[in-house]
Motif scaffolding. Structure first.
Motif, mmCIF file in Angstrom:
data_model
loop_
_atom_site.group_PDB
_atom_site.id
_atom_site.type_symbol
_atom_site.label_atom_id
_atom_site.label_comp_id
_atom_site.label_asym_id
_atom_site.label_seq_id
_atom_site.Cartn_x
_atom_site.Cartn_y
_atom_site.Cartn_z
ATOM 1 N N GLY A 198 14.044 -1.424 3.262
ATOM 2 C CA GLY A 198 13.545 -0.323 4.171
ATOM 3 C C GLY A 198 12.219 0.089 4.265
ATOM 4 N N ILE A 199 12.399 1.371 3.392
ATOM 5 C CA ILE A 199 11.721 2.030 2.229
ATOM 6 C C ILE A 199 10.484 1.917 2.353
ATOM 7 C CG2 ILE A 199 10.624 3.931 0.300
ATOM 8 C CD1 ILE A 199 14.126 4.351 1.037
ATOM 9 N N GLN A 201 9.121 -1.414 3.170
ATOM 10 C CA GLN A 201 8.855 -1.876 4.979
ATOM 11 C C GLN A 201 7.991 -0.311 6.013
ATOM 12 O OE1 GLN A 201 9.024 -5.372 4.980
ATOM 13 N NE2 GLN A 201 9.190 -5.834 7.598
ATOM 14 N N TRP A 202 8.856 -0.020 5.543
ATOM 15 C CA TRP A 202 8.099 1.587 6.797
ATOM 16 C C TRP A 202 7.185 2.650 5.927
ATOM 17 C CZ3 TRP A 202 13.681 2.396 6.631
ATOM 18 C CH2 TRP A 202 14.129 3.472 5.673
ATOM 19 N N GLY A 203 6.466 1.672 4.707
ATOM 20 C CA GLY A 203 5.749 2.314 3.844
ATOM 21 C C GLY A 203 4.895 1.671 4.254
ATOM 22 N N ASN A 204 4.635 0.522 4.668
ATOM 23 C CA ASN A 204 3.650 -0.994 4.637
ATOM 24 C C ASN A 204 3.301 -0.851 6.269
ATOM 25 O OD1 ASN A 204 3.138 -2.511 2.270
ATOM 26 N ND2 ASN A 204 4.803 -2.787 2.256
ATOM 27 N N VAL A 205 3.789 -0.144 6.897
ATOM 28 C CA VAL A 205 3.483 -0.361 8.592
ATOM 29 C C VAL A 205 3.307 1.317 7.852
ATOM 30 C CG1 VAL A 205 4.889 0.232 10.889
ATOM 31 C CG2 VAL A 205 5.545 -1.729 9.489
ATOM 32 N N GLY A 206 2.938 2.372 7.997
ATOM 33 C CA GLY A 206 2.217 3.206 8.487
ATOM 34 C C GLY A 206 0.950 3.231 7.230
ATOM 35 N N GLY A 207 0.694 1.369 6.479
ATOM 36 C CA GLY A 207 -0.451 1.563 5.746
ATOM 37 C C GLY A 207 -0.741 0.886 6.377
ATOM 38 N N ILE A 209 -0.626 0.590 9.580
ATOM 39 C CA ILE A 209 -1.134 1.635 10.669
ATOM 40 C C ILE A 209 -2.454 2.691 10.499
ATOM 41 C CG2 ILE A 209 -1.145 3.242 12.564
ATOM 42 C CD1 ILE A 209 1.341 0.917 13.543
ATOM 43 N N ALA A 210 -2.943 2.264 9.579
ATOM 44 C CA ALA A 210 -3.743 3.968 8.610
ATOM 45 C C ALA A 210 -5.062 2.547 8.486
ATOM 46 C CB ALA A 210 -2.836 4.204 7.713
ATOM 47 N N ARG A 222 -3.424 -5.242 1.374
ATOM 48 C CA ARG A 222 -2.619 -4.379 1.048
ATOM 49 C C ARG A 222 -0.571 -4.093 0.957
ATOM 50 N NH1 ARG A 222 -6.068 -0.812 -1.379
ATOM 51 N NH2 ARG A 222 -5.346 1.031 -0.100
#
Lengths: 307, 307
Positions: A198-199, A201-207, A209-210, A222
């Motif tokens: 999960g961590i 996955q949400w790290g990648n979602v943040g990346g 969007i950024a 990436r």
């Protein structure tokens, strides 16, 4: 005021890698066409439907059901005739039902002089999705209506965020001619995941969007990783791993399952790379001997439009 | 070239609501001061340490360990003396150890004429975090070094993304004087989560990042939700629910646990609201009868700096 409008209803990619159930995008080179016409007679009628073998009875047709949802909230006392010219194959995983649902309600809203917001139109179109798949999801209808990338941040309340799309970002989508039922691809998912995945996955979602906000193609690449759904669902798509490998080798930033499959999408910087990715994907299915459709498209920044 | 430098090492908030383990921010009004000086003698010495009762032996001190990690990669054949003036309380949950680790390596890098990138400095400082908590995490050291908001997208390889901070965003942080051990707050977490909660979480991470890029304070507020960690960890913090409720009532955009607690942070639009939120939080602990420290700070856009 106009009585008739013709619209282009874009195909869409939902479940963009790490953005399972929340991130989608609209395509530009693939989509249906629809003509919607005001009538004195109340209700919705599907008067023409070409390109796909789909029900024309209003309550059995996603455009009909979405249109009725809009009418129920409107003070307009007439009705609409709808002509649907399908170019998107049903069941291909690039938002065929969403194109019809959104096309209907967007066109009606134009003809009624726009009483409804895009967010309200999403809600009406979601009723079409409920008919098509049993679940009123928004991840294809949102990008079809808003264009670009969209984030469905929350369903209760419904909250949709439009994310900009870098100018040179192109999608390649290959549709192998095999059937994957949405119900099957949902059923095989596990209902729990590890906190660790999960961590990631949400790290990648943040990346992701950024990266979309800053036109950072490398960061987008990436971040286009799915640790949760793709490893499970890809089993249902013959040749997936090889298609992905060849797409990345040909220069794609990332590659994943479009919607619940069987279509596979890749994102690339520039039309030429996207075309080379298409060639590489094509070769895999030619070798395996599976028929396919393939599309190369820039991201459609505006979504559905009058033509 | 300078032989000595004095630096401000900001306190930081990690685990920002939905961004558990990935999102942190740097504060401006709270932080340590350090003086770092080149010496002909090799190695690192902690020659002064005030404000907290912490070990001064190089291998037992986070600044010492981080500094040694830098020296091991450097061709500099001298050493450094370090003076540490702690203002951040150890164990408060606002990155006390990270401030010392990053302060040491950032200052050394300045004195050596910047041979290392910020990303490399994060890696050295993470060795300090390993000493402090047993885990070489980056979620406090990254914002201390980069400033603003930072996303730790991935650890393997280490990938850190700086996210802009809206000009008027302020943090309020209250530290109730109770001890919560990082090991305890880690142990009570479940190792699995539901896919449904995961989807909500990464939807909110996407919304928060988008809100930070677009200065959309309302979206930031709607996205500052943690469905996974806060419901469990907040049990260890007396009065958490009441503090959060009063902070939101006083106008905070959102409120959550800072790091692994016990500090509680709120984000607000504007200094005045952040101050009113502080007053509201303060009253809760006054009523319960728990001692506290409280800070109101704008977001520190540059991170660690020379003073």
């Amino acid at each position: 005021m106009k009585n008739e409008i013709k619209v282009f209803c874009p195909a869409t990619i939902a479940n963009i890698s790490c953005g399972f159930d929340v991130l989608g995008l609209a395509l530009d080179a693939v989509g249906d066409e629809m003509v919607v016409r005001k009538t004195a007679q109340k209700g919705i009628r599907i008067v023409q439907l070409t390109g796909q073998d789909l029900p024309m009875e209003t309550h059995q047709n996603v455009a009909g059901v979405a249109g009725l949802a809009l009418l129920a909230e409107s003070d307009y006392d007439g009705g609409f005739d709808i002509e649907i010219y399908k170019k998107i194959k049903a069941g291909s995983g690039i938002g065929s039902s969403a194109a019809s649902s959104t096309g209907a309600v967007w066109a009606m809203n134009q003809l009624l002089n726009k009483p409804f917001s895009n967010l309200e139109l999403v809600k009406f179109a979601m009723e079409g999705e409920r008919l098509a798949s049993g679940v009123a999801h928004a991840d294809n209808v949102a990008p079809a209506l808003f264009g670009g990338f969209t984030l469905v941040r929350s369903y209760e309340p419904l909250d949709i965020v439009k994310i900009p799309n870098p100018e040179e970002l192109y999608a390649t989508v290959i549709h192998p001619q095999i059937e994957v039922k949405t119900s099957d691809s949902r059923r095989i998912l596990k209902t729990t995941i590890s906190l660790e995945d999960g961590i990631k996955q949400w790290g990648n979602v943040g990346g992701l969007i950024a990266g979309l906000f800053t036109n950072d193609y490398e960061l987008i690449g990436r971040s286009l990783v799915d640790h949760i759904v793709e490893p499970i669902r890809s089993i249902l798509i013959p040749g997936f791993d090889k298609v992905k490998e060849e797409a990345i080798n040909a220069g794609a930033l990332g590659c994943g399952i479009s919607g619940s499959g069987p279509s596979i999408f890749a994102l690339s910087k520039g039309a030429q790379t996207a075309q080379e990715v298409a060639d590489a994907m094509r070769k895999v299915y030619q070798k395996i001997g599976i028929e396919y459709d393939i599309h190369v498209s820039k991201i459609n920044a505006e979504g559905i439009r009058e033509i």
